[in-house]
Enzyme design. Structure first.
Site, PDB file in Angstrom:
ATOM      1  CB  SER A 169      -0.936  -0.011   1.210  1.00  9.83           C
ATOM      2  OG  SER A 169      -1.835   1.069   1.167  1.00  9.83           O
ATOM      3  NE  ARG A 216      -7.715 -11.073  11.411  1.00  8.12           N
ATOM      4  CZ  ARG A 216      -7.164 -10.770  10.241  1.00  8.12           C
ATOM      5  NH1 ARG A 216      -7.933 -10.441   9.206  1.00  8.12           N
ATOM      6  NH2 ARG A 216      -5.853 -10.805  10.093  1.00  8.12           N
ATOM      7  CG  ASP A 240     -17.000 -11.103  10.123  1.00  6.84           C
ATOM      8  OD1 ASP A 240     -16.596 -10.930   8.945  1.00  6.84           O
ATOM      9  OD2 ASP A 240     -17.419 -12.197  10.544  1.00  6.84           O
ATOM     10  CG  PHE A 241     -15.210  -8.129   5.349  1.00  3.41           C
ATOM     11  CD1 PHE A 241     -15.414  -9.500   5.309  1.00  3.41           C
ATOM     12  CD2 PHE A 241     -13.980  -7.646   4.936  1.00  3.41           C
ATOM     13  CE1 PHE A 241     -14.428 -10.369   4.865  1.00  3.41           C
ATOM     14  CE2 PHE A 241     -12.975  -8.507   4.481  1.00  3.41           C
ATOM     15  CZ  PHE A 241     -13.217  -9.862   4.453  1.00  3.41           C
ATOM     16  CE  LYS A 255      -4.755   0.452  -1.836  1.00  4.52           C
ATOM     17  NZ  LYS A 255      -3.825  -0.558  -1.290  1.00  4.52           N
ATOM     18  CG  HIS A 259      -8.077  -8.585  -5.742  1.00  5.00           C
ATOM     19  ND1 HIS A 259      -6.829  -8.465  -6.308  1.00  5.00           N
ATOM     20  CD2 HIS A 259      -7.878  -8.565  -4.396  1.00  5.00           C
ATOM     21  CE1 HIS A 259      -5.919  -8.388  -5.354  1.00  5.00           C
ATOM     22  NE2 HIS A 259      -6.536  -8.443  -4.185  1.00  5.00           N
TER      23      HIS A 259
END
Length: 349
Positions: A169, A216, A240-241, A255, A259
């Site tokens: 990043s 987390r 938690d997504f 981001k 993928h």
């Protein structure tokens, strides 16, 4: 009348061309030795030992605890690729490429090299033929679980993964943050934002914004959001997504998240984001957007990596739109960035 050849590959019968093709393919077939050599040098900290100037293989071996004869051969091999250089007196020195393997490099690649050459990546790649036959990664058959479950059981590997992604990043978040017109005020939630590099970059460039870094707990406690410009303007949130995210923000960031997920997992994440979004909120999906067939691919290696190690893929805009629709979202526009990734802006249906 000769058949048309425009747009078709031409196979040469020239012995020189055939010889070049043979050398290319034989070299490609042994190309795995190069990342193996990179890993050996990175693991031994050779670049760090050379920070103050050239050293002999014997001195480097003494400092790193390896065999001097084999190290000399390793470094000579890497020097043929521009990683380290052999001096006339037989010592070895840093090159620009070798310097980014230093732990203190402003463009840190050591963790990325160690991750990408780890057995988690290496062994599934060795069974890519199996992956292509069955249509799913062989990771679970090798390690007994898919990669993120595997990482959750190995703290050291998980830390390496998080650190490597954060270092990656560093190389890209500035250009991405500058490519999008963020609102003058409001809240940005970085979902699974790792150590916070992307969110920090956004907040530095947009002083009217506040941020929430979601990940987390073991990741959040090591965050790198230390720039004085963002002090007091962000908070940390464990979440938690797949379950629930902080609600009511103006911008949500995903981001390098979708993928490496299957379509089913990606939709679940998007549904969680949609549940947290109000009607005016925007979701920014930051990933490669694969162009139409025949166009130059921004990073074809990444797509092969996604199917080899993960259950994900780099998606076209049409494929992304289908995921969004299934989650009650739609694409409003796609914004290019200086990196291989694009910013896909998404709003509620």
């Amino acid at each position: 009348m000769k058949p048309p050849t425009e747009g078709l590959l031409v196979i040469s019968s020239d012995p020189k061309d055939i010889g070049a093709a043979v050398r290319q393919l034989l070299g490609d077939a042994l190309a795995y030795l190069y990342p193996a050599a990179l890993r050996a040098a990175a693991g031994a900290g050779i670049a760090d030992h050379l920070a103050d100037g050239p050293l002999t293989a014997e001195e480097l071996a003494r400092r790193s605890g390896v065999d001097s004869g084999h190290l000399r051969r390793l470094l000579r091999f890497l020097a043929t690729r521009g990683v380290f250089s052999e001096q006339p007196d037989g010592s070895f020195a840093l090159t620009t490429a070798a310097s980014v393997l230093r732990r203190d490099s402003p463009a840190p690649l050591r963790n990325l090299v160690l991750l990408f050459t780890d057995e988690m990546y290496w062994r599934p790649a060795g069974r890519l033929d199996e992956t292509v036959r069955r249509g799913t990664t062989a990771f679970d058959t090798i390690f007994g679980a898919q990669i993120f479950e595997h990482l959750s059981k190995d703290p050291a590997k998980n830390e390496l993964f998080v650190d490597a992604m954060a270092d990656l990043s560093v190389l890209e978040h500035t250009g991405i943050a500058e490519s999008y017109d963020f609102p003058a005020s409001g809240t940005v939630v970085d979902v699974a934002g790792g150590l916070g590099g992307m969110l920090q970059s956004v907040l530095v460039r947009n002083p009217g914004l506040r941020g929430v870094l979601v990940d987390r707990s073991e990741v959040l406690e090591r965050h790198r959001m230390t720039d004085p410009a963002v002090a007091g303007r962000f908070e940390l949130a464990e979440a938690d997504f797949f379950a629930k995210l902080p609600s009511g923000a103006d911008i949500y960031l995903l981001k390098r998240i979708l993928h490496d997920k299957s379509d089913e997992e990606a939709v679940r994440i998007l549904q969680t984001c949609r549940a947290a979004m109000n009607e005016s909120a925007r979701l920014l999906v930051i990933d490669i957007v694969v162009p139409p067939a025949g166009a130059e691919q921004p990073n074809p290696t990444s797509d092969v990596l996604m199917m080899t190690v993960f259950e994900g893929k780099e998606r076209t805009e049409e494929e992304l739109a289908k995921l969004m629709s299934a989650a009650g979202l739609r694409i409003s526009r796609v914004v290019a960035t200086p990196s291989a990734m694009s910013i896909t802006e998404v709003v509620a249906l």
